[in-house]
Enzyme design. Structure first.
Site, PDB file in Angstrom:
ATOM      1  CG  LEU A   1       8.416   2.282   4.858  1.00  0.00           C
ATOM      2  CD1 LEU A   1       8.211   1.435   3.771  1.00  0.00           C
ATOM      3  CD2 LEU A   1       7.156   3.172   4.957  1.00  0.00           C
TER       4      LEU A   1
ATOM      5  CE  LYS B   1       3.112   3.190   3.207  1.00  0.00           C
ATOM      6  NZ  LYS B   1       3.121   3.134   4.436  1.00  0.00           N
TER       7      LYS B   1
ATOM      8  CG  HIS C   1       0.583 -20.651   2.400  1.00  0.00           C
ATOM      9  ND1 HIS C   1      -0.599 -20.595   2.674  1.00  0.00           N
ATOM     10  CD2 HIS C   1       1.450 -20.460   3.776  1.00  0.00           C
ATOM     11  CE1 HIS C   1      -1.177 -20.771   4.052  1.00  0.00           C
ATOM     12  NE2 HIS C   1       0.222 -20.493   4.469  1.00  0.00           N
TER      13      HIS C   1
ATOM     14  CD  GLU D   1      10.055   1.551  10.729  1.00  0.00           C
ATOM     15  OE1 GLU D   1       9.751   2.803   9.837  1.00  0.00           O
ATOM     16  OE2 GLU D   1      10.227   0.560  10.048  1.00  0.00           O
TER      17      GLU D   1
ATOM     18  CE1 TYR E   1       0.963  -0.482   4.354  1.00  0.00           C
ATOM     19  CE2 TYR E   1      -0.037   1.677   4.371  1.00  0.00           C
ATOM     20  CZ  TYR E   1       0.839   1.027   5.206  1.00  0.00           C
ATOM     21  OH  TYR E   1       1.305   1.283   6.209  1.00  0.00           O
TER      22      TYR E   1
ATOM     23  NE  ARG F   1      -5.788 -20.133   3.624  1.00  0.00           N
ATOM     24  CZ  ARG F   1      -5.628 -19.254   4.184  1.00  0.00           C
ATOM     25  NH1 ARG F   1      -6.259 -18.073   4.373  1.00  0.00           N
ATOM     26  NH2 ARG F   1      -4.588 -19.061   4.950  1.00  0.00           N
TER      27      ARG F   1
ATOM     28  NE  ARG G   1       6.990   4.265   0.516  1.00  0.00           N
ATOM     29  CZ  ARG G   1       6.575   5.010   1.763  1.00  0.00           C
ATOM     30  NH1 ARG G   1       7.776   5.372   2.617  1.00  0.00           N
ATOM     31  NH2 ARG G   1       5.545   5.452   1.722  1.00  0.00           N
TER      32      ARG G   1
HETATM   33  N1  PLP Z   1       7.661   3.896   8.964  1.00  0.00           N
HETATM   34  C1  PLP Z   1       6.520   3.077   8.980  1.00  0.00           C
HETATM   35  C2  PLP Z   1       6.490   1.546   9.656  1.00  0.00           C
HETATM   36  C3  PLP Z   1       5.281   3.687   8.172  1.00  0.00           C
HETATM   37  O1  PLP Z   1       4.425   2.663   8.322  1.00  0.00           O
HETATM   38  C4  PLP Z   1       5.330   4.759   7.818  1.00  0.00           C
HETATM   39  C5  PLP Z   1       4.064   5.198   7.086  1.00  0.00           C
HETATM   40  O2  PLP Z   1       3.242   4.668   6.837  1.00  0.00           O
HETATM   41  C6  PLP Z   1       6.661   5.675   7.843  1.00  0.00           C
HETATM   42  C7  PLP Z   1       7.673   5.040   8.689  1.00  0.00           C
HETATM   43  C8  PLP Z   1       6.744   6.901   7.094  1.00  0.00           C
HETATM   44  O3  PLP Z   1       6.535   6.876   5.872  1.00  0.00           O
HETATM   45  P1  PLP Z   1       6.191   8.054   5.065  1.00  0.00           P
HETATM   46  O4  PLP Z   1       6.868   9.195   5.353  1.00  0.00           O
HETATM   47  O5  PLP Z   1       6.463   7.725   3.549  1.00  0.00           O
HETATM   48  O6  PLP Z   1       4.769   8.144   5.223  1.00  0.00           O
END
Ligand code: PLP
Length: 285
Positions: free
Chosen positions: A203, A145, A102, A178, A33, A100, A52
């Site tokens: 991320l 993501k 995997h 993070e 997403y 279904r 991304r």
């Molecule tokens: N880290 C994680 C785990 C996230 O889910 C997000 C955003 O959803 C971010 C960092 C920040 O990313 P962005 O600046 O692209 O929104």
């Protein structure tokens, strides 16, 4: 509330929007997403968000459900239909519907959903938020993501139950990776502006990248390195970044007050500059 959504080729009323029960996003979290902020009718950093998305899809070997130009059109149409001037647009792409199993289905048709929501217009001055630390119990591809967000969901919920806004994940060394949905920053005791380096442990936030560019333009030296929870608790300032929260100062970590308990000057300035950046670019609604 969003009134219209895009689901696999059709614009449908939000209340009627649905995907098939065999969608692999629903069954197996086999999807990715993106979330793009909208300010004053402008998509913030649309191109790097779509870049991304392309990377996330390719890491999971999912085809683009529609071409990039078509997706840009769909985003604008969903924003227009919902009359969003300040808010967010969500893009969700999965490997699609299949019996279904995997393993990947043969020749799947990827699925695409786009929704939008209104948010209140953010101001520069905010009171700051509190974060709590939690073990990082996610997989080792946090650079993708994906919609597999259960550890993030549980950490965020546990933060909310502790009266905090965000959870900061800690790796086995006690370093902050993070937040559950944000990247983490501090201004150390020595005045060094620090955020963790990007690799498969976090991320690579699009907001993080924009703030990096802002730091360059302000001639603010940024160091990308790990920092520990202990260092963060002694820091002058801490803040977080994401498309949904922009740059938001942090005033408490666990039971420790950060700095003097008020948003610090570096975080405040970066928020101001980020919001200025968000106000540039072409209006789409
Ligand atoms: N880290 C994680 C785990 C996230 O889910 C997000 C955003 O959803 C971010 C960092 C920040 O990313 P962005 O600046 O692209 O929104």
């Amino acid at each position: 509330m969003s009134r219209w959504a895009y689901v696999n080729g059709r614009y449908v009323r939000h209340r009627d929007a649905a995907v098939h029960i065999e969608d692999r996003g629903y069954q197996l979290a086999d999807g990715v997403y993106e979330v793009v902020g909208i300010r004053d009718g402008r998509l913030i950093d649309e191109a790097p968000h779509l870049d991304r998305l392309g990377r996330s899809l390719s890491e999971l070997r999912i085809e683009w459900p529609v071409g990039r130009k078509a997706l840009e059109f769909i985003l604008r149409e969903v924003l227009r239909l919902n009359g969003v001037r300040d808010g967010l647009v969500y893009i969700q792409a999965t490997r699609g519907v299949a019996r279904r199993d995997h393993a990947f289905p043969k020749d799947p048709t990827p699925a695409l959903v786009v929704t939008a929501k209104h948010t209140s217009r953010p101001g520069i001055d905010v009171p700051g938020v509190r974060v709590v630390s939690r073990p990082d119990n996610r997989w080792d591809r946090c650079d993708i993501k994906t919609v597999g967000l259960l550890p993030n969901v549980l950490a965020k919920q546990s933060a909310r139950e502790a009266g905090a806004w965000e959870a900061w994940f800690l790796d086995e060394r006690g370093d902050v990776t993070e937040g559950a949905s944000t990247n983490a920053w501090i201004v150390s005791e020595a005045g060094e502006l620090i955020t963790r380096q990007t690799d498969n442990g976090i991320l690579a936030g699009i907001t993080r990248a924009t703030v990096k560019t802002i730091c360059d333009s302000l001639q603010l030296k940024l160091v990308e390195r790990p920092f520990s929870l202990a260092e963060a608790k002694r820091a002058r300032e801490a803040f977080l970044s994401s498309a949904t929260s922009f740059v938001t100062p942090i005033v408490g970590i666990d039971d420790t007050t950060v700095g003097d308990g008020k948003p610090g000057p570096v975080g405040r300035r970066l928020r101001e500059e980020y919001l200025r950046h968000a106000g540039t670019g072409d209006r789409v609604t």
